[in-house]
Design a protein around this motif. Sequence first.
Motif, PDB file in Angstrom:
ATOM      1  N   ASP A 134     -49.256  25.541  35.372  1.00 46.84           N
ATOM      2  CA  ASP A 134     -50.402  25.101  35.173  1.00 46.84           C
ATOM      3  C   ASP A 134     -51.485  26.028  34.520  1.00 46.84           C
ATOM      4  OD1 ASP A 134     -50.696  22.348  37.176  1.00 46.84           O
ATOM      5  OD2 ASP A 134     -49.294  23.803  37.911  1.00 46.84           O
ATOM      6  N   VAL A 135     -52.270  25.670  33.590  1.00 48.04           N
ATOM      7  CA  VAL A 135     -53.337  26.569  33.162  1.00 48.04           C
ATOM      8  C   VAL A 135     -54.818  25.559  33.561  1.00 48.04           C
ATOM      9  CG1 VAL A 135     -54.520  27.400  31.267  1.00 48.04           C
ATOM     10  CG2 VAL A 135     -51.893  27.472  31.315  1.00 48.04           C
ATOM     11  N   VAL A 136     -55.709  26.574  33.958  1.00 48.35           N
ATOM     12  CA  VAL A 136     -57.154  25.695  34.308  1.00 48.35           C
ATOM     13  C   VAL A 136     -58.041  26.396  33.450  1.00 48.35           C
ATOM     14  CG1 VAL A 136     -58.743  25.312  35.895  1.00 48.35           C
ATOM     15  CG2 VAL A 136     -56.331  25.478  36.713  1.00 48.35           C
ATOM     16  N   LEU A 137     -58.876  25.873  32.650  1.00 46.47           N
ATOM     17  CA  LEU A 137     -59.839  26.353  31.610  1.00 46.47           C
ATOM     18  C   LEU A 137     -61.278  26.514  32.258  1.00 46.47           C
ATOM     19  CD1 LEU A 137     -58.518  24.883  28.418  1.00 46.47           C
ATOM     20  CD2 LEU A 137     -57.904  27.197  29.334  1.00 46.47           C
ATOM     21  N   THR A 138     -61.928  27.362  32.362  1.00 52.63           N
ATOM     22  CA  THR A 138     -63.419  27.216  32.617  1.00 52.63           C
ATOM     23  C   THR A 138     -64.055  26.689  31.649  1.00 52.63           C
ATOM     24  OG1 THR A 138     -63.699  29.574  31.882  1.00 52.63           O
ATOM     25  CG2 THR A 138     -62.924  29.339  34.365  1.00 52.63           C
ATOM     26  N   HIS A 139     -63.635  26.980  30.316  1.00 53.65           N
ATOM     27  CA  HIS A 139     -64.034  26.138  29.445  1.00 53.65           C
ATOM     28  C   HIS A 139     -63.516  26.779  28.102  1.00 53.65           C
ATOM     29  CE1 HIS A 139     -66.128  30.105  29.508  1.00 53.65           C
ATOM     30  NE2 HIS A 139     -66.649  30.088  28.188  1.00 53.65           N
ATOM     31  N   MET A 140     -63.847  26.094  26.789  1.00 50.90           N
ATOM     32  CA  MET A 140     -63.169  26.260  25.671  1.00 50.90           C
ATOM     33  C   MET A 140     -63.499  27.345  24.648  1.00 50.90           C
ATOM     34  SD  MET A 140     -61.554  22.356  25.597  1.00 50.90           S
ATOM     35  CE  MET A 140     -61.396  22.385  23.537  1.00 50.90           C
ATOM     36  N   GLY A 146     -57.705  31.549  23.735  1.00 46.49           N
ATOM     37  CA  GLY A 146     -57.097  32.038  22.307  1.00 46.49           C
ATOM     38  C   GLY A 146     -55.495  32.514  22.714  1.00 46.49           C
ATOM     39  N   GLY A 147     -55.351  33.100  24.031  1.00 44.56           N
ATOM     40  CA  GLY A 147     -54.109  33.409  24.428  1.00 44.56           C
ATOM     41  C   GLY A 147     -53.027  32.279  24.084  1.00 44.56           C
ATOM     42  N   LEU A 148     -53.440  31.169  24.379  1.00 46.82           N
ATOM     43  CA  LEU A 148     -52.471  30.146  24.207  1.00 46.82           C
ATOM     44  C   LEU A 148     -51.964  29.809  22.450  1.00 46.82           C
ATOM     45  CD1 LEU A 148     -53.214  27.505  26.780  1.00 46.82           C
ATOM     46  CD2 LEU A 148     -51.734  29.325  27.022  1.00 46.82           C
ATOM     47  N   LEU A 149     -53.108  30.289  21.641  1.00 48.11           N
ATOM     48  CA  LEU A 149     -52.794  30.226  20.221  1.00 48.11           C
ATOM     49  C   LEU A 149     -51.970  31.282  19.697  1.00 48.11           C
ATOM     50  CD1 LEU A 149     -56.021  28.669  19.542  1.00 48.11           C
ATOM     51  CD2 LEU A 149     -54.073  27.349  19.903  1.00 48.11           C
ATOM     52  N   VAL A 150     -51.588  32.477  20.249  1.00 48.85           N
ATOM     53  CA  VAL A 150     -50.806  33.641  19.652  1.00 48.85           C
ATOM     54  C   VAL A 150     -49.613  33.028  19.145  1.00 48.85           C
ATOM     55  CG1 VAL A 150     -49.894  35.793  20.355  1.00 48.85           C
ATOM     56  CG2 VAL A 150     -52.178  35.378  21.114  1.00 48.85           C
ATOM     57  N   ASP A 151     -49.260  33.600  18.244  1.00 49.46           N
ATOM     58  CA  ASP A 151     -47.744  33.118  17.663  1.00 49.46           C
ATOM     59  C   ASP A 151     -46.699  33.431  18.586  1.00 49.46           C
ATOM     60  OD1 ASP A 151     -49.071  32.571  15.224  1.00 49.46           O
ATOM     61  OD2 ASP A 151     -48.510  34.203  14.021  1.00 49.46           O
ATOM     62  N   GLY A 152     -46.003  32.293  18.830  1.00 52.13           N
ATOM     63  CA  GLY A 152     -44.699  32.427  19.752  1.00 52.13           C
ATOM     64  C   GLY A 152     -45.012  32.019  21.057  1.00 52.13           C
ATOM     65  N   VAL A 153     -46.285  32.007  21.434  1.00 51.42           N
ATOM     66  CA  VAL A 153     -46.463  31.615  22.996  1.00 51.42           C
ATOM     67  C   VAL A 153     -46.166  30.198  23.324  1.00 51.42           C
ATOM     68  CG1 VAL A 153     -48.297  31.386  24.572  1.00 51.42           C
ATOM     69  CG2 VAL A 153     -48.331  33.413  23.177  1.00 51.42           C
ATOM     70  N   LYS A 154     -46.631  29.159  22.576  1.00 50.27           N
ATOM     71  CA  LYS A 154     -46.370  27.772  22.927  1.00 50.27           C
ATOM     72  C   LYS A 154     -45.022  27.643  22.937  1.00 50.27           C
ATOM     73  CE  LYS A 154     -47.555  22.877  21.693  1.00 50.27           C
ATOM     74  NZ  LYS A 154     -48.203  22.287  20.656  1.00 50.27           N
ATOM     75  N   PRO A 159     -42.498  22.764  28.646  1.00 50.55           N
ATOM     76  CA  PRO A 159     -43.016  21.369  27.926  1.00 50.55           C
ATOM     77  C   PRO A 159     -43.820  20.628  28.889  1.00 50.55           C
ATOM     78  CG  PRO A 159     -40.452  21.432  28.336  1.00 50.55           C
ATOM     79  CD  PRO A 159     -40.835  22.813  28.667  1.00 50.55           C
ATOM     80  N   ASP A 160     -43.665  20.662  30.232  1.00 52.95           N
ATOM     81  CA  ASP A 160     -44.362  19.947  31.040  1.00 52.95           C
ATOM     82  C   ASP A 160     -45.698  20.890  31.487  1.00 52.95           C
ATOM     83  OD1 ASP A 160     -43.115  21.869  32.585  1.00 52.95           O
ATOM     84  OD2 ASP A 160     -42.496  20.295  34.085  1.00 52.95           O
ATOM     85  N   LEU A 161     -45.943  21.881  30.905  1.00 51.14           N
ATOM     86  CA  LEU A 161     -47.176  22.511  31.218  1.00 51.14           C
ATOM     87  C   LEU A 161     -48.351  21.730  31.309  1.00 51.14           C
ATOM     88  CD1 LEU A 161     -48.504  25.289  31.468  1.00 51.14           C
ATOM     89  CD2 LEU A 161     -48.933  25.306  29.320  1.00 51.14           C
ATOM     90  N   ARG A 162     -49.078  21.779  32.394  1.00 54.39           N
ATOM     91  CA  ARG A 162     -50.295  21.106  32.562  1.00 54.39           C
ATOM     92  C   ARG A 162     -51.644  21.790  32.274  1.00 54.39           C
ATOM     93  NH1 ARG A 162     -46.875  19.506  36.946  1.00 54.39           N
ATOM     94  NH2 ARG A 162     -47.845  21.240  37.988  1.00 54.39           N
ATOM     95  N   ILE A 163     -52.344  21.579  31.577  1.00 53.37           N
ATOM     96  CA  ILE A 163     -53.856  22.123  30.764  1.00 53.37           C
ATOM     97  C   ILE A 163     -54.990  21.643  31.653  1.00 53.37           C
ATOM     98  CG2 ILE A 163     -54.969  23.387  29.461  1.00 53.37           C
ATOM     99  CD1 ILE A 163     -52.579  23.634  27.583  1.00 53.37           C
ATOM    100  N   GLN A 205     -51.093  17.741  26.400  1.00 55.55           N
ATOM    101  CA  GLN A 205     -50.798  18.411  27.698  1.00 55.55           C
ATOM    102  C   GLN A 205     -52.013  18.457  28.373  1.00 55.55           C
ATOM    103  OE1 GLN A 205     -48.331  21.569  25.197  1.00 55.55           O
ATOM    104  NE2 GLN A 205     -47.490  21.729  27.382  1.00 55.55           N
ATOM    105  N   LEU A 206     -53.039  18.172  28.013  1.00 56.51           N
ATOM    106  CA  LEU A 206     -54.414  18.190  28.548  1.00 56.51           C
ATOM    107  C   LEU A 206     -54.585  17.263  29.817  1.00 56.51           C
ATOM    108  CD1 LEU A 206     -57.039  18.646  25.854  1.00 56.51           C
ATOM    109  CD2 LEU A 206     -55.857  20.454  26.844  1.00 56.51           C
ATOM    110  N   CYS A 207     -55.015  17.611  30.929  1.00 59.02           N
ATOM    111  CA  CYS A 207     -55.043  16.968  32.209  1.00 59.02           C
ATOM    112  C   CYS A 207     -56.599  16.875  32.389  1.00 59.02           C
ATOM    113  CB  CYS A 207     -54.599  17.560  33.483  1.00 59.02           C
ATOM    114  SG  CYS A 207     -52.664  17.258  33.231  1.00 59.02           S
ATOM    115  N   GLN A 208     -57.490  16.100  31.972  1.00 57.44           N
ATOM    116  CA  GLN A 208     -58.945  16.071  31.773  1.00 57.44           C
ATOM    117  C   GLN A 208     -59.510  15.371  33.351  1.00 57.44           C
ATOM    118  OE1 GLN A 208     -60.825  14.731  28.202  1.00 57.44           O
ATOM    119  NE2 GLN A 208     -58.769  14.762  27.180  1.00 57.44           N
ATOM    120  N   PHE A 209     -60.344  16.013  33.796  1.00 60.79           N
ATOM    121  CA  PHE A 209     -61.123  15.424  35.244  1.00 60.79           C
ATOM    122  C   PHE A 209     -62.509  15.522  34.723  1.00 60.79           C
ATOM    123  CE2 PHE A 209     -61.103  20.096  35.045  1.00 60.79           C
ATOM    124  CZ  PHE A 209     -62.342  20.629  35.574  1.00 60.79           C
TER     125      PHE A 209
END
Length: 318
Positions: A134-140, A146-154, A159-163, A205-209
């Motif tokens: 899981d990844v939890v974002l305080t905000h965008m 940005g770390g999730l947009l680094v080349d090769g990270v995704k 594949p079932d990662l929850r954000i 993969q976004l889990c919105q609340f």
Amino acid sequence: MNQIVPYTQQETNMSLDNTSCPRKAGSEELVPSRYAVRIGEIDVLVISDGVLPLPTAMLAHNADPAVRAAWLNDMFLPPDAFDWSLNAVVVRSGEQIILLDAGLGLDPDLNLPRAGQLVKRLEAAGIDLGSVTDVVLTHMHMDHIGGLLVDGVKERLRPDLRIHVAAAEVEFWEAPDFSRVSMPSGFPDALRSTAKRFAEEYRSQLCQFDEEHEVAPGVIVTRTGGHTPGHSVIRLASGADRLTFAGDAVFTVGFDHPDWHNGFEHDPEEAARVRVRLLRELAATGELLVATHLPFPSVGRVAVDGDAFRWVPVFWDY
């Protein structure tokens, strides 16, 4: 009482032995970049994503410049620009490995070589990106996604990662309002484009609340608003221990001057109200606080100091 303890290798491939020290002799890094805390049965690792040099005026664009300069002088900080810490957190609760915010990443147009260190420091800590559930974002803002947009990270993520992110945050970045911020030139465009790219790449993969959401046992994310409409804090609780990861709700200057407006706040007045309310709660509970831009390792407590507050860093444990 919160314990600061070493970790052992787990089947989750999250190895955190000797987490408060460089991993091996001859390391290119001369200072620690990770620090471990245990909150009851929850393992916590604060990881430095580096530092971000910014103008000091961004600390308080609504303050008298002379008063702001006096505060900087009292804190032995340079008058014009200084380095903001960038902190992210890894949490292990049960079988889940949770990343709280994802760092700045690497934007070649911004020329920030001392930031965007999260991926390599996760690797140095023995944390396999593929083990993150899981990844939890305080905000965008870009220094949180940005770390999730680094080349090769995704390609290395599950594949079932929850954000997990507030629905109000996703909606805001569809047409963001920068009318009340006070940022250096180039930042609004970079923030806008990074958030758009992130939403496009990870939307499935976004889990919105809406207001509050349980990510894992003892891991609750709650929307506060203020800094951005969907800004959220993450609270960890296990047994008698508590820790709050406050994202950008609290900056160093916010203890002495909680009413000062940070240049990245999209609703400065609401952000100040959120900050005061959160600091009062933390002072009352005595729980630990970690925040993105407090000096690494950013682990401490809050005390009331008259009409303001006082930051009480923990003593390092080795």
